[in-house]
Design an enzyme around this catalytic site. Structure first.
Site, PDB file in Angstrom:
ATOM      1  N   HIS A  96       0.859  -1.193   0.000  1.00  0.00           N
ATOM      2  CA  HIS A  96       0.000   0.000   0.000  1.00  0.00           C
ATOM      3  C   HIS A  96       0.891   1.237   0.000  1.00  0.00           C
ATOM      4  O   HIS A  96       1.876   1.298   0.744  1.00  0.00           O
ATOM      5  CB  HIS A  96      -0.899  -0.013   1.252  1.00  0.00           C
ATOM      6  CG  HIS A  96      -1.828   1.156   1.295  1.00  0.00           C
ATOM      7  ND1 HIS A  96      -2.985   1.216   0.540  1.00  0.00           N
ATOM      8  CD2 HIS A  96      -1.765   2.332   1.983  1.00  0.00           C
ATOM      9  CE1 HIS A  96      -3.584   2.371   0.764  1.00  0.00           C
ATOM     10  NE2 HIS A  96      -2.870   3.066   1.629  1.00  0.00           N
ATOM     11  N   THR A 109      -6.056  -8.370   6.194  1.00  0.00           N
ATOM     12  CA  THR A 109      -7.120  -8.787   7.109  1.00  0.00           C
ATOM     13  C   THR A 109      -8.407  -8.114   6.638  1.00  0.00           C
ATOM     14  O   THR A 109      -8.352  -7.217   5.788  1.00  0.00           O
ATOM     15  CB  THR A 109      -6.785  -8.381   8.567  1.00  0.00           C
ATOM     16  OG1 THR A 109      -6.581  -6.965   8.592  1.00  0.00           O
ATOM     17  CG2 THR A 109      -5.556  -9.097   9.081  1.00  0.00           C
TER      18      THR A 109
HETATM   19  C1  GAR Z   1       1.271   0.953  -6.383  1.00  0.00           C
HETATM   20  O1  GAR Z   1       1.691   2.225  -5.979  1.00  0.00           O
HETATM   21  C2  GAR Z   1       0.629   0.217  -5.229  1.00  0.00           C
HETATM   22  O2  GAR Z   1       1.231   0.477  -3.980  1.00  0.00           O
HETATM   23  C3  GAR Z   1      -0.767   0.761  -5.268  1.00  0.00           C
HETATM   24  O3  GAR Z   1      -1.091   0.852  -6.629  1.00  0.00           O
HETATM   25  C4  GAR Z   1       0.109   1.051  -7.379  1.00  0.00           C
HETATM   26  C5  GAR Z   1       0.159  -0.024  -8.432  1.00  0.00           C
HETATM   27  O4  GAR Z   1       1.240   0.177  -9.301  1.00  0.00           O
HETATM   28  N1  GAR Z   1      -1.678  -0.075  -4.554  1.00  0.00           N
HETATM   29  C6  GAR Z   1      -2.748   0.372  -3.921  1.00  0.00           C
HETATM   30  O5  GAR Z   1      -3.083   1.536  -3.901  1.00  0.00           O
HETATM   31  C7  GAR Z   1      -3.552  -0.697  -3.207  1.00  0.00           C
HETATM   32  N2  GAR Z   1      -4.481  -0.110  -2.312  1.00  0.00           N
HETATM   33  P1  GAR Z   1       1.802  -1.030 -10.146  1.00  0.00           P
HETATM   34  O6  GAR Z   1       0.615  -1.642 -10.903  1.00  0.00           O
HETATM   35  O7  GAR Z   1       2.760  -0.389 -11.106  1.00  0.00           O
HETATM   36  O8  GAR Z   1       2.448  -2.008  -9.232  1.00  0.00           O
END
Ligand code: GAR
Length: 213
Positions: free
Chosen positions: A105, A137
């Site tokens: 996250h 969780t």
């Molecule tokens: C990343 O920054 C990840 O941490 C976030 O989405 C992006 C995906 O990038 N995840 C969330 O916000 C989950 N709640 P990616 O597809 O290039 O890995």
């Protein structure tokens, strides 16, 4: 060898960081809730088994999650890594995979759960921001924290510049956490707390190096 499935919704840069880092995990499949996710094409090019499960084709969250669970089970993975998987999962789904669902996250949890974390960090005036790897969780963006990476918030940061600085650390942090899992060094102290045994001088946190963007 430890096995895992990766769930994505979009470009999949964290998936790519996980796979390319070879953390001692056999990534047996990649599943996306969006058939057009750019990350699926990259995964297929690497020879990984890919599945697309369009959430819009399902009448309810429960029916989508049941189909997703069946896809995951078909790979018989030890772990499921969520890498930019942008669907809220039902409690029933999460309880099917206790201590096996891992998420990254883009904030220092428990601050800034949910969406638009970088914009909200700038608006809140925090001086440190970052990313968290945690076990999933039923409470959204909570769960035992495995590792965190912190970056400074600079006076002239925009949402995009801050997101880029955090993402660079995500690409270090998630592979590191995956390696600790593969090495069997992750211990649950309680349902809420995990510790990484012998994680060395750096511990289970990472501060961005001076040369990060
Ligand atoms: C990343 O920054 C990840 O941490 C976030 O989405 C992006 C995906 O990038 N995840 C969330 O916000 C989950 N709640 P990616 O597809 O290039 O890995």
């Amino acid at each position: 060898m430890t096995t895992a499935v990766i769930l994505i919704s979009g470009r999949g840069s964290n998936m790519r960081a996980l796979v390319e880092s070879k953390p001692g995990i056999d990534f047996t499949g990649v599943v996306s809730n969006r058939p057009d996710a750019a990350g699926l094409a990259w995964a297929a090019q690497q020879g990984l088994a890919t599945r697309a499960l369009d959430h819009k084709a399902f009448a309810s969250r429960e029916s989508f999650d049941a189909a997703l669970a069946a896809q995951i089970d078909s790979f018989r993975p030890d772990y499921i890594f969520l890498a930019g998987f942008m669907r809220i999962l039902t409690e029933g789904f999460i309880r099917r995979f206790p201590r096996r669902l891992v998420n990254i996250h883009p904030s220092l949890l428990p601050c800034f759960t949910g969406l638009h974390t970088h914009r909200r960090a700038i608006e809140a005036g925090v001086k440190l921001h970052g990313a968290t790897v945690h076990f999933v969780t039923p409470e959204l963006d909570h769960g035992p924290i495995l590792a965190q990476a912190a970056v400074p918030v600079l006076a002239d940061d925009t949402e995009d510049s801050l997101a880029a600085r955090v993402l660079a650390q995500e690409h270090r942090l998630y592979p590191q956490a995956a390696r600790w899992i593969a090495e069997g060094r992750v211990r649950f102290i309680s349902d809420d707390v995990v510790r990484v045994e012998g994680s060395g001088v750096e511990g289970d946190w990472i501060l961005s190096p001076r040369d990060s963007p």
